[in-house]
Design a protein around this motif. Structure first.
Motif, PDB file in Angstrom:
ATOM      1  N   LEU A   1       0.859  -1.185   0.000  1.00 50.34           N
ATOM      2  CA  LEU A   1       0.000   0.000   0.000  1.00 50.34           C
ATOM      3  C   LEU A   1       0.894   1.234   0.000  1.00 50.34           C
ATOM      4  O   LEU A   1       2.017   1.194   0.523  1.00 50.34           O
ATOM      5  CB  LEU A   1      -0.882   0.000   1.251  1.00 50.34           C
ATOM      6  N   LYS A   2       0.386   2.319  -0.571  1.00 45.10           N
ATOM      7  CA  LYS A   2       1.168   3.558  -0.656  1.00 45.10           C
ATOM      8  C   LYS A   2       1.638   3.982   0.743  1.00 45.10           C
ATOM      9  O   LYS A   2       0.838   4.028   1.677  1.00 45.10           O
ATOM     10  CB  LYS A   2       0.278   4.648  -1.259  1.00 45.10           C
ATOM     11  N   GLY A   3       2.930   4.228   0.854  1.00 44.96           N
ATOM     12  CA  GLY A   3       3.468   4.636   2.150  1.00 44.96           C
ATOM     13  C   GLY A   3       4.228   3.515   2.855  1.00 44.96           C
ATOM     14  O   GLY A   3       5.081   3.772   3.689  1.00 44.96           O
ATOM     15  N   ASP A   4       3.917   2.262   2.521  1.00 44.88           N
ATOM     16  CA  ASP A   4       4.650   1.131   3.104  1.00 44.88           C
ATOM     17  C   ASP A   4       5.836   0.757   2.217  1.00 44.88           C
ATOM     18  O   ASP A   4       5.790   0.979   0.996  1.00 44.88           O
ATOM     19  CB  ASP A   4       3.732  -0.101   3.211  1.00 44.88           C
ATOM     20  N   ASN A   5       6.848   0.169   2.833  1.00 45.06           N
ATOM     21  CA  ASN A   5       7.996  -0.290   2.047  1.00 45.06           C
ATOM     22  C   ASN A   5       7.724  -1.655   1.426  1.00 45.06           C
ATOM     23  O   ASN A   5       6.996  -2.470   1.991  1.00 45.06           O
ATOM     24  CB  ASN A   5       9.237  -0.408   2.935  1.00 45.06           C
ATOM     25  N   LYS A   6       8.386  -1.850   0.286  1.00 49.99           N
ATOM     26  CA  LYS A   6       8.228  -3.130  -0.420  1.00 49.99           C
ATOM     27  C   LYS A   6       9.203  -4.161   0.132  1.00 49.99           C
ATOM     28  O   LYS A   6      10.343  -3.830   0.474  1.00 49.99           O
ATOM     29  CB  LYS A   6       8.533  -2.844  -1.890  1.00 49.99           C
ATOM     30  N   ILE A   7       8.750  -5.414   0.219  1.00 53.04           N
ATOM     31  CA  ILE A   7       9.637  -6.509   0.628  1.00 53.04           C
ATOM     32  C   ILE A   7       9.531  -7.613  -0.417  1.00 53.04           C
ATOM     33  O   ILE A   7       8.429  -8.044  -0.765  1.00 53.04           O
ATOM     34  CB  ILE A   7       9.232  -7.069   2.018  1.00 53.04           C
ATOM     35  N   ILE A   8      10.687  -8.051  -0.912  1.00 53.80           N
ATOM     36  CA  ILE A   8      10.672  -9.184  -1.845  1.00 53.80           C
ATOM     37  C   ILE A   8      10.714 -10.443  -0.985  1.00 53.80           C
ATOM     38  O   ILE A   8      11.681 -10.679  -0.271  1.00 53.80           O
ATOM     39  CB  ILE A   8      11.914  -9.163  -2.767  1.00 53.80           C
ATOM     40  N   SER A   9       9.644 -11.206  -1.040  1.00 55.77           N
ATOM     41  CA  SER A   9       9.549 -12.393  -0.187  1.00 55.77           C
ATOM     42  C   SER A   9       9.220 -13.607  -1.041  1.00 55.77           C
ATOM     43  O   SER A   9       8.307 -13.576  -1.865  1.00 55.77           O
ATOM     44  CB  SER A   9       8.451 -12.166   0.851  1.00 55.77           C
ATOM     45  N   GLY A  10       9.973 -14.679  -0.830  1.00 59.42           N
ATOM     46  CA  GLY A  10       9.782 -15.887  -1.633  1.00 59.42           C
ATOM     47  C   GLY A  10       8.670 -16.776  -1.092  1.00 59.42           C
ATOM     48  O   GLY A  10       8.003 -16.463  -0.098  1.00 59.42           O
ATOM     49  N   GLU A  11       8.501 -17.924  -1.736  1.00 60.23           N
ATOM     50  CA  GLU A  11       7.382 -18.827  -1.462  1.00 60.23           C
ATOM     51  C   GLU A  11       7.331 -19.305  -0.007  1.00 60.23           C
ATOM     52  O   GLU A  11       6.259 -19.482   0.562  1.00 60.23           O
ATOM     53  CB  GLU A  11       7.433 -20.068  -2.379  1.00 60.23           C
ATOM     54  N   SER A  12       8.513 -19.535   0.585  1.00 67.71           N
ATOM     55  CA  SER A  12       8.504 -19.999   1.988  1.00 67.71           C
ATOM     56  C   SER A  12       8.549 -18.821   2.959  1.00 67.71           C
ATOM     57  O   SER A  12       8.408 -19.009   4.161  1.00 67.71           O
ATOM     58  CB  SER A  12       9.701 -20.923   2.241  1.00 67.71           C
ATOM     59  N   GLY A  13       8.758 -17.632   2.428  1.00 73.62           N
ATOM     60  CA  GLY A  13       8.878 -16.456   3.294  1.00 73.62           C
ATOM     61  C   GLY A  13       7.566 -15.744   3.556  1.00 73.62           C
ATOM     62  O   GLY A  13       7.401 -15.071   4.577  1.00 73.62           O
ATOM     63  N   ALA A  14       6.608 -15.878   2.625  1.00 69.41           N
ATOM     64  CA  ALA A  14       5.452 -14.974   2.626  1.00 69.41           C
ATOM     65  C   ALA A  14       4.153 -15.582   3.142  1.00 69.41           C
ATOM     66  O   ALA A  14       3.136 -14.899   3.216  1.00 69.41           O
ATOM     67  CB  ALA A  14       5.233 -14.462   1.198  1.00 69.41           C
TER      68      ALA A  14
ATOM     69  N   THR B   1      11.295 -15.077   5.717  1.00 66.90           N
ATOM     70  CA  THR B   1      12.524 -15.853   5.919  1.00 66.90           C
ATOM     71  C   THR B   1      13.396 -15.962   4.671  1.00 66.90           C
ATOM     72  O   THR B   1      14.538 -16.401   4.750  1.00 66.90           O
ATOM     73  CB  THR B   1      12.166 -17.269   6.405  1.00 66.90           C
ATOM     74  N   GLU B   2      12.833 -15.605   3.514  1.00 67.95           N
ATOM     75  CA  GLU B   2      13.655 -15.643   2.295  1.00 67.95           C
ATOM     76  C   GLU B   2      13.176 -14.578   1.307  1.00 67.95           C
ATOM     77  O   GLU B   2      12.021 -14.130   1.359  1.00 67.95           O
ATOM     78  CB  GLU B   2      13.601 -17.020   1.613  1.00 67.95           C
ATOM     79  N   GLY B   3      14.097 -14.205   0.410  1.00 68.59           N
ATOM     80  CA  GLY B   3      13.730 -13.342  -0.712  1.00 68.59           C
ATOM     81  C   GLY B   3      13.404 -14.218  -1.911  1.00 68.59           C
ATOM     82  O   GLY B   3      12.928 -15.353  -1.755  1.00 68.59           O
ATOM     83  N   ASP B   4      13.684 -13.703  -3.103  1.00 66.92           N
ATOM     84  CA  ASP B   4      13.355 -14.467  -4.326  1.00 66.92           C
ATOM     85  C   ASP B   4      14.466 -15.470  -4.600  1.00 66.92           C
ATOM     86  O   ASP B   4      15.262 -15.291  -5.517  1.00 66.92           O
ATOM     87  CB  ASP B   4      13.136 -13.523  -5.511  1.00 66.92           C
ATOM     88  N   THR B   5      14.493 -16.542  -3.800  1.00 61.78           N
ATOM     89  CA  THR B   5      15.591 -17.505  -3.931  1.00 61.78           C
ATOM     90  C   THR B   5      15.540 -18.231  -5.280  1.00 61.78           C
ATOM     91  O   THR B   5      16.542 -18.737  -5.735  1.00 61.78           O
ATOM     92  CB  THR B   5      15.592 -18.515  -2.762  1.00 61.78           C
ATOM     93  N   ASP B   6      14.370 -18.283  -5.906  1.00 63.63           N
ATOM     94  CA  ASP B   6      14.295 -18.714  -7.306  1.00 63.63           C
ATOM     95  C   ASP B   6      13.573 -17.590  -8.059  1.00 63.63           C
ATOM     96  O   ASP B   6      12.333 -17.538  -8.082  1.00 63.63           O
ATOM     97  CB  ASP B   6      13.541 -20.037  -7.442  1.00 63.63           C
TER      98      ASP B   6
END
Ligand code: PLP
Length: 392
Positions: A324-337, A371-376
């Motif tokens: 949402l506008k104002g929040d920071n983006k987080i790249i989170s992978g399948e086991s992270g999100a 717990t992870e980013g875009d590991t794949d």
């Protein structure tokens, strides 16, 4: 989606996995690494407001040691403890620079580390072995993607994908290691093999210690944790309920429905495994046998176990990657999100019962760990850009 309230939760029976001096030992060890830096604790105020909550905090482990996942915390500490035990020294005498030294290497000789992984743990072991100048052999279960193989091979490990699921591959690695004299660094325990997995669990504590510091006195009311074998979730739960024992947060454990061994164990009142193929996009959570040390902790500390289909984590990946506008983006992978995915749907009428059971309301302060980013990266794009999580 299925969920079960843990009727057996008895916090008094919980024995904390780490005491104050263990916590200090683990954190000091990690701080001795030149790559060490706290990962960010991101506050998603707009999302909290949107979902009718007071705060949402997300610990972003994609920035851990440049490895895109938290797992290296466990692998590095366990290898540190294993080597200090071989040398008959205390780990406090062996910071990273000493472990890397020629003196230590010549005392220990040419060791070979071995492990099984669905990606991130093996990457941590391979990275640490390379840093210290040792060889590493890694086995991965059937279905492991080429990108995840490459992520490990990048650190000169010898990587093979087997024809079996995770748990059978763990058994194979242990057999090979015992035949060949390799050092097994495995993140799950079995009869007669509990010391290394317990070190690995303790290694994860750095992440919880950082989060508590970064919360600056705010006590979370809820901690949502994802579980594979449950090593990660149990140590983090243990730290939060023992640190805030007067006001412990509610613990919610989330697993893929295809590998929901904790959900089933809670239902059965004893350890229950999931066997066979576990086709889920949550590769890091596709483990069918609970770590027994983890189960002993989680059965005392957990409020609710949730068995979640893949679309829940796909949703979490999109929510974090497209804030949402104002929040920071987080790249989170399948086991992270998956925990974010779950939290994000709990405001829907369909999940009213679960929201009420968890007493999630405008006073709730929820901690999530990506717990992870875009590991794949290819899978990440397929899910987030194409909305496709079924053809993987
Ligand atoms: C990204 C990620 N998150 C969570 C976990 C779950 O950890 P555990 O198997 O200790 O439950 C894993 C395990 O590999 C993982 O890779």
């Amino acid at each position: 989606m299925k969920w079960i309230v843990n009727g057996k939760k008895i916090l008094k029976e919980h024995e904390p996995l780490l005491n104050k001096s263990d916590l200090h030992e683990v954190k000091s060890f990690h701080e001795s690494f030149e790559q060490y830096k706290q990962t960010p604790l991101v506050k998603l105020d707009e999302l909290a407001n949107f979902l009718g909550l007071s705060n949402i905090f997300v610990k972003d482990e994609s920035l851990r040691f440049g490895l895109n996942a938290f797992k290296v915390l466990g692998a590095s500490y366990a290898i540190g403890k294993h080597l200090s035990q071989k040398l008959g020294k205390d780990i406090s005498e062996l910071p990273f620079s000493a472990l890397k030294s020629e003196k230590v290497k010549s005392e220990l000789g040419n060791l070979i580390f071995a492990t099984t992984t669905d990606g991130n743990h093996g990457r941590g072991v391979a990275w640490m072995a390379k840093q210290l100048g040792y060889k590493c052999i890694v086995y991965m279960p059937k279905g492991s993607t080429q990108n995840r193989v490459n992520n490990i091979a990048e650190f000169d490990a010898d990587v093979s994908v087997t024809d079996w699921n995770y748990d059978d591959t763990v058994r194979f690695t242990a057999e090979q290691a015992s035949k060949n004299g390799w050092e097994v660094i495995q993140d799950t325990a079995w009869e007669g093999y509990t010391e290394v997995p317990t070190w690995i669990m303790k290694g994860y504590s750095t992440l919880a210690q950082e989060a508590i510091e970064q919360l600056h006195g705010t006590i979370p009311t809820h901690v949502f944790l994802q579980a594979g074998v449950g090593a990660f979730a149990s140590v983090i739960a243990s730290i939060f309920v023992s640190t805030f024992e007067k006001n412990p947060p509610k613990i919610v454990i989330v697993e893929p429905e295809k590998a929901d061994c904790f959900y089933r164990s809670c239902k059965a009142g004893k350890i229950e495994a999931v066997t066979g193929e576990m086709n889920t996009i949550m590769a890091g959570l596709a483990c069918g046998e609970p770590n027994p040390v983890g189960w002993d902790i989680l059965k005392c500390c957990t409020d609710v176990f949730v068995s979640a289909p893949d679309w829940v984590t796909a949703r979490g990946m999109r929510v974090l990657g497209n804030p949402l506008k104002g929040d920071n983006k987080i790249i989170s992978g399948e086991s992270g999100a998956v925990t974010t995915g779950l939290l994000s749907i709990l405001s829907e009428t369909k999940y009213k019962d679960l929201r009420e059971t968890l007493k999630l309301d405008k006073n709730s302060k929820v901690l999530l760990i990506s717990t992870e980013g875009d590991t794949d990266p290819q899978i990440y794009r397929n899910i987030v850009w194409n909305g496709d999580y079924q053809s993987l």
